[in-house]
Design an enzyme around this catalytic site. Sequence first.
Site, short mmCIF file in Angstrom:
data_model
loop_
_atom_site.label_atom_id
_atom_site.label_comp_id
_atom_site.label_asym_id
_atom_site.label_seq_id
_atom_site.Cartn_x
_atom_site.Cartn_y
_atom_site.Cartn_z
N GLY A 23 0.78 -1.24 0.00
CA GLY A 23 0.00 0.00 0.00
C GLY A 23 0.81 1.29 0.00
N SER A 24 0.46 2.21 -0.87
CA SER A 24 1.10 3.52 -0.89
C SER A 24 0.52 4.32 -2.04
CB SER A 24 2.62 3.39 -1.03
OG SER A 24 2.93 2.79 -2.26
#
Length: 218
Positions: free
Chosen positions: A185-186
């Site tokens: 996630g990012s």
Amino acid sequence: MFHKEGYKIIVITFIIVIGSALLVDSFVTVNWLKTLLLLTLIVFLVLILQFFRNPKRHTQLDADQVLSPVDGKVVVIEEVFEKEYFKEKRLQVSVFMSPINVHVTRYPISGNVIFSKYHPGKYLVAWHPKASEENERTTVVVENETYGKVLYRQIAGALAKRIVNYAALNDKAVQGTDSGFIKFGSRVDLYLPLDTNIKVELNQKVRGGESIIAELKK
């Protein structure tokens, strides 16, 4: 098909899940609890497999277009001052990736890699205003004769603890091919010329290597 960055983790996960399942089957005698634990292990394995999936994308090469480098949702479209490389105003388009998105980063345009730099940093949530300047990140600039220079920045989030960047100085970038990977996630920021014609809207879902982010005005 799975991304090479996940091979080691997938093998370790299989070993853990199989070993845990054998222990549960041997030592847990309550049927409902045994079933619950086994289902939990299966769900964990499926989550790991889906995170490292690397689906084939059908990229239509076009020197007049910038493609999304990642899967996710468009969360920023605004004019900003880019401090690191251009040191001038650019149009920023940011795509946020949740843990269930494909996390392969792809080249948004074809051309020559003229800048590539890694920055260690914090792990603020990816949508934090200061994430693009303070979080762990990589900055890559690709240039071609048609579009000019396009900068994209991989930014770690609160869960992402490792950014992988394959783009090295003087590499030949091919639009839509793998340029990196971000674990768990990012987001990725694109910095485009001010006269770019933006083809996406806020909250729009995009697919890496396929969705058109912007194109040259004609």
